[in-house]
Design a protein around this motif. Structure first.
Motif, short mmCIF file in Angstrom:
data_model
loop_
_atom_site.label_atom_id
_atom_site.label_comp_id
_atom_site.label_asym_id
_atom_site.label_seq_id
_atom_site.Cartn_x
_atom_site.Cartn_y
_atom_site.Cartn_z
N UNK A 1 13.01 -45.34 -3.41
CA UNK A 1 11.76 -44.82 -2.84
C UNK A 1 11.99 -44.05 -1.54
N UNK A 2 12.98 -44.41 -0.78
CA UNK A 2 13.20 -43.73 0.50
C UNK A 2 13.50 -42.24 0.34
N UNK A 3 14.40 -41.83 -0.56
CA UNK A 3 14.58 -40.37 -0.73
C UNK A 3 13.35 -39.68 -1.29
N UNK A 4 12.50 -40.41 -2.05
CA UNK A 4 11.27 -39.80 -2.53
C UNK A 4 10.35 -39.43 -1.38
N UNK A 5 10.35 -40.27 -0.36
CA UNK A 5 9.55 -39.95 0.83
C UNK A 5 10.10 -38.71 1.52
N UNK A 6 11.42 -38.62 1.61
CA UNK A 6 12.04 -37.44 2.23
C UNK A 6 11.70 -36.18 1.43
N UNK A 7 11.82 -36.28 0.11
CA UNK A 7 11.50 -35.12 -0.73
C UNK A 7 10.03 -34.74 -0.60
N UNK A 8 9.15 -35.73 -0.56
CA UNK A 8 7.72 -35.45 -0.42
C UNK A 8 7.42 -34.80 0.92
N UNK A 9 8.10 -35.26 1.98
CA UNK A 9 7.88 -34.66 3.30
C UNK A 9 8.37 -33.21 3.32
N UNK A 10 9.50 -32.95 2.67
CA UNK A 10 10.01 -31.58 2.62
C UNK A 10 9.08 -30.67 1.82
N UNK A 11 8.55 -31.19 0.71
CA UNK A 11 7.60 -30.39 -0.05
C UNK A 11 6.36 -30.10 0.76
N UNK A 12 5.92 -31.06 1.54
CA UNK A 12 4.75 -30.83 2.39
C UNK A 12 5.04 -29.78 3.45
N UNK A 13 6.25 -29.84 4.03
CA UNK A 13 6.62 -28.82 5.03
C UNK A 13 6.65 -27.43 4.39
N UNK A 14 7.24 -27.33 3.20
CA UNK A 14 7.30 -26.03 2.52
C UNK A 14 5.90 -25.53 2.18
N UNK A 15 5.03 -26.43 1.74
CA UNK A 15 3.65 -26.02 1.43
C UNK A 15 2.93 -25.52 2.67
N UNK A 16 3.17 -26.15 3.80
CA UNK A 16 2.56 -25.68 5.06
C UNK A 16 3.09 -24.31 5.45
N UNK A 17 4.40 -24.10 5.24
CA UNK A 17 4.97 -22.79 5.54
C UNK A 17 4.36 -21.71 4.65
N UNK A 18 4.18 -22.04 3.36
CA UNK A 18 3.57 -21.07 2.45
C UNK A 18 2.13 -20.78 2.86
N UNK A 19 1.39 -21.79 3.27
CA UNK A 19 0.01 -21.58 3.72
C UNK A 19 -0.02 -20.74 4.99
N UNK A 20 0.92 -20.98 5.90
CA UNK A 20 0.98 -20.19 7.13
C UNK A 20 1.30 -18.73 6.82
#
Length: 439
Positions: free
Chosen positions: A203-222
């Motif tokens: 589960x720990x790497x899933x959290x890291x992957x989810x956080x990275x996806x969220x960062x990328x989604x924010x960059x795309x929105x920006x």
């Protein structure tokens, strides 16, 4: 409370989003429309089309030209005389003409009296192109609105996935803690303890992957909004759409893409008229006033060394044979008109299909959403019962881990279903093309 501290931290990250400004969907769309380069290009295209209309209208107004020339004859031009006349000039067979200096000026006014439809067709074609450019700008704004909406809900989905991953990690860590405690007390097998530790490690790497996806989604929105922002909303189900026939009527009446094609057809029709008018006569009225002078020695003419003249003319030009240029222009313009009409018909059929597909996609997404909600309710109850059974001593940590995994999967499916319903709604609004919400 300690077991939910990772979730609280993740939600705090989602709320702060590195100091970005929280905005709602409408505000994000406004930011995208104000900063998008394609919208700016479309706006400049409209400005250029407006200039073309002004240029076409200028043919109806009179023109006024002023020309002037001041010349110094370093060597004067000569006129050659035949021998019979040379004797009268002392045997010289050439005579210098003019003075050392020359001055010439002319003021000319022209106005088109009749152009056989050239001007009206030119203005009509330019207006058609202008209308098409304006509707295309609206269509571009619709596409940017859809892109901003999609990017906005992508962030909401990534945020929900991150929260789900954090919650699953917290629950798995709690299960691992209880497994270690049971292992020390001898009530839990080594396999159950190992399984719990493995689940935590997964589960720990899933959290890291989810956080990275969220960062990328924010960059795309920006990138779409032109500024670093974060959504202020949460995932919610999209409302249902209006009946398909109502949506189709709105699409036919309001779609900017169809309106742009209709305006292009009008412009092509007027272009055909412009080419056909090339075979007609042109009548032009002109007036001219000219001033000329020649003199020697001084830089400026003296009295009696200048003369003025004026003229008014009505000119008629009738084309007789132009090497088949007009015919070629007419044939080409008619072919462009047929192309525009075929494009209009093709796009209309494509838009009708797109509306029907988008409406069905929204229905499918809403139906899947109902199933996802029920699945989450069942998974929550299963997890609760597994926890109660474990605390009562009749269940096993393995049952609880399986229930936790099922609940995490159900939450992920629910978030995806919510995201899909909103994207389907946005796609339907884009297909209808009236700038609304397809309600």
């Amino acid at each position: 409370m300690k077991r939910f501290l990772p979730l609280v931290a993740l939600l705090g990250w989602a709320a702060l989003a590195h100091g970005q400004t929280p905005v709602g969907l409408e505000e994000a769309v406004k930011l995208a429309l104000s900063s998008d380069q394609t919208v700016q290009q479309a706006r400049e295209t409209v400005t250029a089309a407006e200039a073309q209309v002004a240029a076409a209208r200028s043919g109806r107004l009179p023109t006024l030209d002023l020309a002037g020339e001041y010349a110094a004859n370093l060597k004067k031009p000569v006129m050659f005389l035949p021998p019979a006349f040379a004797a009268g000039f002392g045997g010289a067979n050439k005579i210098e003409m003019g003075g050392d200096y020359e001055l010439a000026g002319a003021l000319t006014a022209r106005v088109n009296v009749w152009t056989a439809g050239r001007l009206s067709s030119s203005v009509g074609a330019a207006r058609g192109y202008l209308d098409a450019a304006r509707y295309r700008e609206t269509a571009v704004r619709d596409y940017v609105r859809y892109a901003a909406t999609a990017a906005y809900f992508d962030v909401l989905l990534a945020r929900a996935e991150l929260a789900n991953a954090g919650l699953a990690l917290a629950e798995t860590e709690e299960a691992a803690r209880l497994a270690r405690l049971g292992l020390d007390q001898g009530s839990v097998s080594r396999f159950d303890g190992l399984r719990a530790e493995v689940e935590v490690a997964n589960h720990r790497p899933r959290v890291v992957l989810a956080r990275n996806r969220a960062d990328l989604a924010l960059l795309a929105l920006a990138r779409v909004c032109g500024a670093a922002v974060t959504p202020a909303d949460t995932l919610a189900p999209a409302p249902p759409a209006a009946p398909v026939e109502t949506l189709l009527e709105r699409m036919r009446a309001s779609s900017p893409e169809l309106k742009a094609l209709a305006a292009m057809v009008v412009a092509r029709e007027r272009q055909v008229g412009l080419e056909e008018a090339g075979r007609g006569p042109v009548v032009q009225l002109s007036g001219n006033y000219a001033l000329q002078g020649q003199w020697d020695d001084d830089l400026m003419p003296g009295s009696g060394e200048t003369a003025g003249s004026s003229q008014v003319a009505l000119a008629v030009q009738v084309p007789i044979f132009d090497g088949l240029r007009a015919k070629a222009g007419i044939d080409g313009a008619r072919a462009e008109l047929r192309i525009a009409r075929l494009e209009q018909s093709r796009v209309l059929q494509d838009r009708e299909l797109a509306v029907r597909q988008a409406a069905l996609s929204l229905q499918n997404a809403l139906a899947a959403l109902d199933g996802a909600r029920e699945t989450v309710r069942l998974a929550q109850e299963t997890y609760r019962l597994a926890t109660v059974r474990l605390e009562s001593g009749v269940g096993t940590p393995l049952e609880r881990l399986d229930a936790e995994l099922a609940l995490s999967t159900a939450r992920a499916h629910l978030a995806s279903a919510l995201h899909a319903s909103n994207l389907a709604r946005a796609a339907l609004a884009l297909a209808v093309g009236d700038g609304g919400t397809a309600s």
